[in-house]
Design an enzyme around this catalytic site. Structure first.
Site, PDB file in Angstrom:
ATOM      1  N   SER A  75       0.868  -1.195   0.000  1.00 34.89           N
ATOM      2  CA  SER A  75       0.000   0.000   0.000  1.00 34.89           C
ATOM      3  C   SER A  75       0.894   1.231   0.000  1.00 34.89           C
ATOM      4  O   SER A  75       2.069   1.150   0.400  1.00 34.89           O
ATOM      5  CB  SER A  75      -0.864   0.009   1.271  1.00 34.89           C
ATOM      6  OG  SER A  75      -1.489   1.265   1.450  1.00 34.89           O
ATOM      7  N   TYR A 113      -2.407  -1.056  10.275  1.00 31.25           N
ATOM      8  CA  TYR A 113      -2.392  -1.260   8.818  1.00 31.25           C
ATOM      9  C   TYR A 113      -1.050  -0.807   8.235  1.00 31.25           C
ATOM     10  O   TYR A 113      -0.406  -1.546   7.475  1.00 31.25           O
ATOM     11  CB  TYR A 113      -3.556  -0.474   8.196  1.00 31.25           C
ATOM     12  CG  TYR A 113      -3.701  -0.679   6.704  1.00 31.25           C
ATOM     13  CD1 TYR A 113      -4.285  -1.832   6.192  1.00 31.25           C
ATOM     14  CD2 TYR A 113      -3.257   0.285   5.800  1.00 31.25           C
ATOM     15  CE1 TYR A 113      -4.421  -2.015   4.821  1.00 31.25           C
ATOM     16  CE2 TYR A 113      -3.385   0.109   4.431  1.00 31.25           C
ATOM     17  CZ  TYR A 113      -3.976  -1.044   3.943  1.00 31.25           C
ATOM     18  OH  TYR A 113      -4.105  -1.223   2.583  1.00 31.25           O
TER      19      TYR A 113
END
Ligand code: NAD
Length: 278
Positions: A145, A158
């Protein structure tokens, strides 16, 4: 290792039921690949499989939780018995958690790390040795990401898990530089997929329903469609690219970080205030 022609190649995608995984499965199908798709969501996985078959591609489905090492071992044994070593492995399955660090329960830290990091580790652990032992070019794609390059507020678990995926991917690429297996790490920016709906109980109690809705609206307004990431994955495999930065802000974040981490952090803080996170 670049694989310019994907025709009849065996491509496995984890988390293929929705979002980026689904778009990636369809993109590989359009290039003539034969798909092996896995997810925990059996119903949505079957929908993806039907769409893949409608494109004329062969498709097998497997309901497997990427966090379950024994299930992943059985999955790999089944896949190897059916088609042999994979040509392309896409470790895509992932989850989010929204909340400040001090309000992120340890249970959720474990879940996020289990899915986002250990899911990728399991994929590589059970499928990579056969790929390394086979002849011809093969490729592993790990979906990280833009949060692997710069965190956003309220996403510490995350961001940490995605930083780890980036580190793991670079380690794998270095260790296997002399092999015929190539590695790509994909760092998408804002992509409009079901992940932004935060519907898995993965939101801290201090985050209001209004804030979750605002985040969803942000992804709907600013997010690129998942096909943008799917195209980047296909391009990375066909050209043997080590990294791809598809979707809004990913490239900007990458270059800003190289220029000045301080400036990048200041901009993220401004953005977080605008979003009402701070
Ligand atoms: N959407 C974005 O803005 C964005 C940005 C950067 C990176 N990513 C990453 O892209 C990947 C795909 O996310 P998405 O946006 O398509 O979200 P999504 O929620 O649409 O897709 C994730 C898929 O993973 C599956 N999954 C979840 N836990 C699993 C498990 N334990 N085992 C097997 N499958 C599991 C889900 O059922 C779902 O089908 C994730 O790794 C995510 O972190 C997304």
């Amino acid at each position: 290792m670049a694989i310019p022609d994907l025709n009849n190649k065996h491509v496995l995608v984890t988390g293929a039921a929705t979002g980026i995984g689904q778009a990636t499965a369809l993109a590989f199908a359009r290039h003539g690949a034969s798909l092996l798709l896995s997810d925990i969501n059996a119903t949505a996985l079957e929908t993806t499989a039907q769409q893949v078959r409608a494109l004329g591609a062969c498709c097998r489905t497997f309901v497997v939780d990427v966090t379950d090492a024994s299930a992943m071992a059985r999955f790999a044994a089944d896949v190897h018995a059916a088609v042999g070593p994979l040509d392309v492995l896409v470790n895509n399955a992932g989850i989010a958690y929204l909340g400040p660090f001090v309000h992120t329960p340890l249970d959720w830290w474990h879940k996020v790390v289990q899915v986002n990091l250990m899911g990728v580790v399991h994929g590589c652990h059970f499928f990579l040795p056969a790929m390394l032992g086979a002849s011809g070019p093969r490729h592993v794609v790990n979906v990280a990401s833009a949060a692997a390059l710069a965190p956003a507020c309220n996403m510490s678990a995350y961001a940490a898990s995605k930083h780890a995926v980036l580190g793991l991917s670079d380690s794998l690429a270095l260790e296997h530089a002399a092999s015929q297996v190539g590695f790509s790490v994909i760092c998408p920016g804002v992509i409009n997929t079901p992940i932004a709906a935060m519907q898995g109980g993965n939101v801290a109690r201090v985050i209001s329903a209004g804030q979750v809705e605002r985040l969803g609206q942000y992804y709907r307004d600013k997010g690129a469609p998942p096909d943008v990431v799917a195209d980047a994955i296909i391009d990375a495999v066909r050209r043997g690219k080590s990294m791809a930065l598809p979707g809004p802000y990913a490239r900007l974040i990458y270059h800003l970080r190289r220029l000045s981490r301080t400036v990048l952090m200041k901009l993220i803080l401004i953005d977080s205030k605008k979003m009402g996170w701070l």
